[in-house]
Design a protein around this motif. Structure first.
Motif, PDB file in Angstrom:
ATOM      1  N   TRP A 247       0.562  -1.351   0.179  1.00  0.00           N
ATOM      2  CA  TRP A 247       0.123  -0.444   0.066  1.00  0.00           C
ATOM      3  C   TRP A 247       0.858   0.855   0.129  1.00  0.00           C
ATOM      4  O   TRP A 247       1.909   1.127   0.061  1.00  0.00           O
ATOM      5  N   ASP A 306      -3.112   5.527   4.372  1.00  0.00           N
ATOM      6  CA  ASP A 306      -2.570   4.174   4.397  1.00  0.00           C
ATOM      7  C   ASP A 306      -3.356   4.275   2.732  1.00  0.00           C
ATOM      8  O   ASP A 306      -4.964   4.302   3.066  1.00  0.00           O
ATOM      9  N   ARG A 308      -4.770   2.350  -0.202  1.00  0.00           N
ATOM     10  CA  ARG A 308      -4.913   0.702  -0.598  1.00  0.00           C
ATOM     11  C   ARG A 308      -5.662   0.281  -2.008  1.00  0.00           C
ATOM     12  O   ARG A 308      -6.728   1.165  -1.859  1.00  0.00           O
ATOM     13  N   GLN A 319      -7.856  -7.422  -1.582  1.00  0.00           N
ATOM     14  CA  GLN A 319      -7.305  -6.629  -1.381  1.00  0.00           C
ATOM     15  C   GLN A 319      -6.116  -7.074  -2.314  1.00  0.00           C
ATOM     16  O   GLN A 319      -5.801  -8.268  -1.812  1.00  0.00           O
ATOM     17  N   TRP A 321      -2.638  -7.106  -3.157  1.00  0.00           N
ATOM     18  CA  TRP A 321      -0.917  -7.061  -2.407  1.00  0.00           C
ATOM     19  C   TRP A 321       0.625  -6.472  -2.938  1.00  0.00           C
ATOM     20  O   TRP A 321       1.290  -6.710  -2.542  1.00  0.00           O
ATOM     21  N   GLN A 380      -9.840   2.582  -4.479  1.00  0.00           N
ATOM     22  CA  GLN A 380      -8.892   3.174  -3.580  1.00  0.00           C
ATOM     23  C   GLN A 380      -9.408   3.224  -2.337  1.00  0.00           C
ATOM     24  O   GLN A 380     -10.151   4.305  -1.752  1.00  0.00           O
TER      25      GLN A 380
END
Ligand SMILES: [Zn+2]
Length: 397
Positions: A247, A306, A308, A319, A321, A380
């Motif tokens: 993130w 943050d 993500r 999510q 990664w 986002q």
């Protein structure tokens, strides 16, 4: 008597920054320098007494418990052969004090002595060397170094012997010998030596038990054969690598949303931006084409969050990664076993349980790569460190 302030791992109240600025010191954490020995110029180390005991701080951070009975503090020289020792006053107020960083002294001492992470045979060499120096007369610093080297030697011995006890004959092992990695088939071990056949060369080697480091594995499944010897580099090249994207961390300063690079131990926020207006307004330094960097105190930061990336697959938000090297497909993770089963994600197991069979290790989450044409939607998502979102909502409301 010189006052010395021992830097904590995290200095958050700004008093150390004030002290550094008042002393004209650079506040970059990698530029912290401990006082040099006035006799020989080597870096100094910190030491203290507790009654008759003299302890040089050879470790990285000092807990209150470590020195609760301390009745005297000293700077000593890190060079074995230099006898410099200066009584100092330890102070808890950094202003006007000499600042001392235990991380620097630890790394320097470790580099010079090899006391940490070296095999027992090397520690024995060091002990012999220190014993020779001690023949010239009592020296409480060297005695302290010797005692520590002995303690570490005994502990490493115990560890390697415990490991050798669990390795079945005929199994594949890996270890480092004189800094080089080796793969071999284990044959047998005595107290002092282990016998292996190197792979793929097939040479029989008798190795001193006290000379190996980074050995493993630490679990041998009796029902599973050893994994084949393969060219790990070739596997690496041919596989579809995942580039970890994780993130993005963001900090808001003067109303500008900037990339947060890191927060240092003095609680300074190191940020970057590609926005020339933000860079100009905040006086950030140009570090490349369209790239500016700056360093700000915590008090200047209005918000931290943050960001993500999330993707929607078959109605589930997941999510992201990482992205695959080949096609830039998102690598996603989920903690929901039902979603994982539906999308065919694979379990990712705890790394800290490598002394147990793989199928018994805790599943941390499920993970997999989803082809871009299956992505239904993207967004986002911000997670605020501060201000907390409720407050922000009411501010706006
Ligand atoms: Zn010295």
């Amino acid at each position: 008597m010189r006052k010395v302030y021992i830097l904590r791992d995290k200095e958050e109240d700004g008093s150390v920054l004030d002290a550094m600025e008042a002393q004209g010191l650079c506040t970059e954490e990698e530029d912290i320098e401990n006082p040099a020995c006035p006799v020989c110029g080597s870096p100094t180390m910190l030491a203290f007494t507790e009654g008759d005991e003299f302890q040089v701080v050879t470790w990285e951070s000092l807990e209150d418990d470590d020195c609760s009975e301390a009745d005297g503090w000293y700077l000593v020289c890190s060079s074995f052969t230099c006898e410099y020792e200066e009584p100092i006053e330890r102070t808890l107020s950094p202003m006007d004090a000499t600042l001392f960083d235990l991380h620097s002294s630890f790394w320097h001492f470790d580099e010079a002595s090899g006391i940490n992470g070296n095999p027992p045979d090397d520690l024995q060499e060091l002990i012999r060397y220190l014993e020779d120096l001690l023949k010239e007369g009592p020296n409480r610093k060297l005695e302290c170094f010797r005692d520590e080297a002995e303690w570490r030697r005994d502990r490493e011995w115990e560890r390697v012997r415990e490991w050798l006890n669990i390795v079945p004959a005929g199994r594949k092992v890996q270890f480092y010998l004189e800094g080089e990695p080796h793969t071999a088939t284990f044959l047998m071990a005595t107290d002092d030596q282990l016998l292996v056949v190197t792979r793929p060369q097939g040479e029989m080697l008798a190795i001193s038990t006290g000379s190996i480091t980074f050995y493993g594995p630490h679990f041998f499944d009796p029902n599973k054969p050893d994994p084949p010897d393969e060219d790990e580099a070739a596997k690496f090249r041919s596989g579809n690598l995942i580039l970890i994207t994780g993130w993005r961390e963001r900090a808001v300063i003067g109303g500008y949303h900037l990339s947060l690079v890191h927060v240092d131990r003095f609680d300074q926020y190191h940020v970057s931006t590609s926005d020339p207006e933000a860079a100009q307004a905040l006086g950030m330094k140009a570090r490349g084409e369209n790239h500016w960097e700056g360093c700000f105190r915590r008090s200047a930061v209005e918000a931290r969050y943050d960001e993500r990336r999330m993707v929607k697959v078959r109605g589930h938000w997941l999510q992201v990664w990482g992205v695959s090297n080949k096609d830039r497909d998102p690598a996603v993770k989920s903690e929901d076993p039902e979603v994982a089963a539906e999308l065919g994600l694979k379990p990712v197991r705890s790394w800290s349980e490598n002394d147990r069979p793989e199928e018994e290790r805790t599943i941390v989450h499920w993970s997999g790569v989803i082809p871009m044409d299956q992505i239904e939607e993207e967004k986002q998502v911000r997670t605020y460190h501060w201000p907390i979102p409720e407050l922000e909502m009411s501010d706006q409301g």
